[in-house]
Scaffold this motif. Structure first.
Motif, PDB file in Angstrom:
ATOM      1  N   LEU A  16      12.818 -63.197 -40.179  1.00 14.35           N
ATOM      2  CA  LEU A  16      12.561 -61.949 -39.461  1.00 14.35           C
ATOM      3  C   LEU A  16      13.660 -60.922 -39.702  1.00 14.35           C
ATOM      4  N   ALA A  17      14.848 -61.387 -40.055  1.00 13.37           N
ATOM      5  CA  ALA A  17      15.915 -60.465 -40.429  1.00 13.37           C
ATOM      6  C   ALA A  17      15.785 -60.114 -41.900  1.00 13.37           C
ATOM      7  N   GLU A  18      15.900 -58.834 -42.208  1.00  8.21           N
ATOM      8  CA  GLU A  18      15.879 -58.398 -43.605  1.00  8.21           C
ATOM      9  C   GLU A  18      17.280 -58.451 -44.191  1.00  8.21           C
ATOM     10  N   GLN A  19      18.281 -58.272 -43.324  1.00  9.61           N
ATOM     11  CA  GLN A  19      19.673 -58.311 -43.749  1.00  9.61           C
ATOM     12  C   GLN A  19      20.553 -58.509 -42.516  1.00  9.61           C
ATOM     13  N   ILE A  20      21.648 -59.256 -42.689  1.00 10.51           N
ATOM     14  CA  ILE A  20      22.637 -59.431 -41.627  1.00 10.51           C
ATOM     15  C   ILE A  20      24.009 -59.253 -42.270  1.00 10.51           C
ATOM     16  N   THR A  21      24.745 -58.261 -41.818  1.00  8.63           N
ATOM     17  CA  THR A  21      26.005 -57.926 -42.483  1.00  8.63           C
ATOM     18  C   THR A  21      27.166 -57.929 -41.493  1.00  8.63           C
ATOM     19  N   PRO A  22      28.353 -58.391 -41.942  1.00 17.76           N
ATOM     20  CA  PRO A  22      29.524 -58.419 -41.063  1.00 17.76           C
ATOM     21  C   PRO A  22      30.427 -57.207 -41.281  1.00 17.76           C
ATOM     22  N   ASN A  23      31.339 -56.991 -40.330  1.00 19.61           N
ATOM     23  CA  ASN A  23      32.437 -56.076 -40.601  1.00 19.61           C
ATOM     24  C   ASN A  23      33.507 -56.842 -41.381  1.00 19.61           C
ATOM     25  N   ALA A  24      34.622 -56.212 -41.646  1.00 19.79           N
ATOM     26  CA  ALA A  24      35.630 -56.818 -42.523  1.00 19.79           C
ATOM     27  C   ALA A  24      36.242 -58.082 -41.944  1.00 19.79           C
ATOM     28  N   THR A  25      36.215 -58.233 -40.633  1.00 15.47           N
ATOM     29  CA  THR A  25      36.865 -59.382 -39.992  1.00 15.47           C
ATOM     30  C   THR A  25      35.875 -60.379 -39.398  1.00 15.47           C
ATOM     31  N   ALA A  26      34.597 -60.177 -39.611  1.00 19.24           N
ATOM     32  CA  ALA A  26      33.538 -61.049 -39.077  1.00 19.24           C
ATOM     33  C   ALA A  26      33.559 -61.115 -37.557  1.00 19.24           C
ATOM     34  N   THR A  27      34.052 -60.062 -36.921  1.00 17.62           N
ATOM     35  CA  THR A  27      34.033 -59.982 -35.459  1.00 17.62           C
ATOM     36  C   THR A  27      32.851 -59.157 -34.973  1.00 17.62           C
ATOM     37  N   GLN A  28      32.059 -58.667 -35.886  1.00 13.55           N
ATOM     38  CA  GLN A  28      30.889 -57.866 -35.535  1.00 13.55           C
ATOM     39  C   GLN A  28      29.860 -57.983 -36.652  1.00 13.55           C
TER      40      GLN A  28
END
Length: 535
Positions: free
Chosen positions: A108-120
């Protein structure tokens, strides 16, 4: 354990009443987050091994499922038994899944992306997905689902893997985008939510009182359900993943024992059956039917408590591992089907370190280690139960093998309700049943002192530090290096004996097509009914 998981039992989390549940295999989807497909353990595990001809639309598939009872449920967020998973994962879907080779895939997700520190993390939903009632899937549904999973009054099966997620801080950026903040770096977030308890549900869905007529986004729509007997689903004509499904009607029937399943297949009452023992292979072949065998990454470990005698001495733990003749055990329990284990989680994970030497039986070294530990006359009780395919046979074989080193293993044969009851993770020596997840996800569940299911009670500050370092490492290659350090510690000092990765054995009639293998440990290609068709 935090309050999110304080009311969650192992039985709730696993489904405890036998081997089997489901992960939709999701054929044709894109790999996510840089993961690459890994080859399945052993041979004969091509995800197209039972495909034949051009798919034909229409018809009814009669499925004979192992298990089921009057406690059967349609609860999308808290399925318990294998039959429950077959139903819920036909009606509902996840953001991400483990595909048939174990690689992470978007659903169901087309994309899941992190910020530089994987905190978001930012979740981009696939547009054009609708619920069975015609409404659009939106970001609000995802936020609502995560809130229900982590409800402190009634957490569901996915709650342990959301402890690092700031669920209260999740934000809707637009109709198809969700911002997910985390309390701490969480580089494996997309893998964690590929577990089997993260079906997305519509707003208003109450897992404590699931609707009698559930509405999901899955390939099939609800028609009828009689607990312990049968479920009937029909094709979702507006399913987003064309051309699936091929079937008009899917009928799932419960069977209480394997012989009844096999007889139903041979008589033509059902078209496919699941979770068979090796003993049924010849019977099915002699009856003119077929079997599909998947070498999986699921396993049934014998776990030793590292904080209790005699296993608080690493020499005893290593001696027990050296007693195990893994090829012989696999031959005796599964007629040789499956793959050898090396006391490390999750063979199909791309992060699995294949350079660590395969452990072999060494009775003389086992005797030496027991003598050095002052345990040459070791006696210990191994608690066993029929919690999955072959677990009692596995325990019996291990006791015989350990006897060669002078160890007396007393088997305490109990029930799944006891093995996964209040004493779970308190036994000194017992067994578990584990479906495939990535290495770090499994560590989160059972490998740390703070894990919700700390079977071995293994505790080393340096090991925990490596785990936290891995979750803070966005670069996949560097993270794998850290995981390899952890796996070396598992192999040298851990508390799990993982003799093998078990196979799943399914039976089917010749007119059934579209079945494929899966390393996940679930039967029937991960209950991938949407890809099946009848000729």
């Amino acid at each position: 354990m935090n309050t999110e998981t304080s009311h969650l039992t192992r039985r709730q989390f696993l489904g405890a009443l036998g081997a089997g549940a489901a992960a939709v295999a999701g054929g044709g989807l894109l790999a996510a987050c840089g993961s690459t497909a890994s080859s399945a353990p052993g041979s004969g595990t091509s995800p197209t091994s039972a495909l034949a001809g051009t798919p034909k639309r229409g018809g009814t598939l009669q499925v004979g499922l192992s298990g089921g009872s009057s406690s059967d449920t349609l609860n999308a967020l808290n399925p318990l038994q294998s039959t429950d998973f077959a139903r819920t994962l036909s009606l509902f879907e996840q953001l991400t899944i483990y595909g048939p080779t174990g690689a992470l895939q978007y659903l169901l997700a087309e994309q899941i992306t992190p910020n530089a520190t994987a905190t978001q993390w930012t979740i981009h939903l696939r547009p054009g997905v609708t619920w069975h009632d015609g409404k659009d899937l939106t970001a609000d549904d995802v936020i609502y689902t995560f809130q229900r999973i982590t409800d402190p009054k009634s957490p569901t099966g996915g709650a342990p893997l959301l402890q690092r997620v700031d669920v209260a801080g999740m934000k809707k950026l637009d109709a198809h985008t969700v911002l997910v903040p985390c309390h701490a770096p969480y580089s494996t977030f997309p893998e964690a939510i590929a577990g089997w308890y993260f079906n997305i549900v519509p707003q208003g869905y109450d897992p404590s009182h699931p609707p009698a007529h559930p509405v999901g986004t899955g390939p099939f729509k609800f028609k009828s359900f009689t607990p312990g007997v049968q479920s009937v689903f029909v094709r979702n004509e507006n399913y987003w993943q064309s051309p699936y499904p091929y079937l008009d009607t899917l009928v799932l029937s419960d069977y209480g024992d394997e012989s009844s399943q096999v007889n139903a297949l041979l008589s033509g009452s059902v078209d496919v059956i699941d979770l068979l023992s090796a003993a049924s292979i010849a019977t099915i072949a002699n009856g003119g039917k077929k079997t599909l065998i998947s070498n999986t990454s699921g396993f049934t470990p014998l776990y030793m408590r590292c904080d209790q005698p005699p296993f608080d001495d690493v020499r005893v733990r290593q001696a027990m591992r050296l007693c195990c003749d893994r090829p012989e055990m696999l031959k005796l329990v599964f007629a040789g089907h499956g793959s050898l284990g090396n006391d490390i989680y999750d063979y199909a994970d791309p992060a699995y370190d294949h350079s660590i030497p395969q452990r072999h039986q060494d009775i003389e070294q086992a005797k030496y280690l027991l003598k050095q530990a002052g345990k040459e006359n070791l006696e210990v009780t191994l608690t066993t139960a029929p919690i999955a395919q072959g677990t009692v046979q596995q325990a019996t074989v291990f006791a015989q093998q350990a006897g060669l080193a002078g160890a007396k293993i007393h088997l305490d044969l109990t029930t799944p309700a006891v093995e996964f009851g209040p004493q779970y993770a308190k036994f000194t020596f017992a067994q578990d049943y584990v479906i495939y997840a990535t290495y770090l996800t499994q560590i989160a569940l059972s490998g740390l002192p703070t894990s919700p299911f700390p079977e071995t009670h293994f505790s080393e500050p340096a090991y925990t530090a490596l785990y936290n370092q891995a979750l803070a490492t966005v670069d996949q290659g560097k993270r794998y290096e850290i995981e390899h350090e952890m796996q070396r510690i598992d192999w040298e000092r851990g508390g799990n004996i993982i003799p093998y990765f078990y196979p799943t054995i399914d039976g089917y009639a010749g007119h059934v097509n579209g079945l494929h293998t899966s390393v996940t440990g679930w039967p029937l290609g991960g209950f991938d009914f949407k890809a099946m068709w009848v000729s």
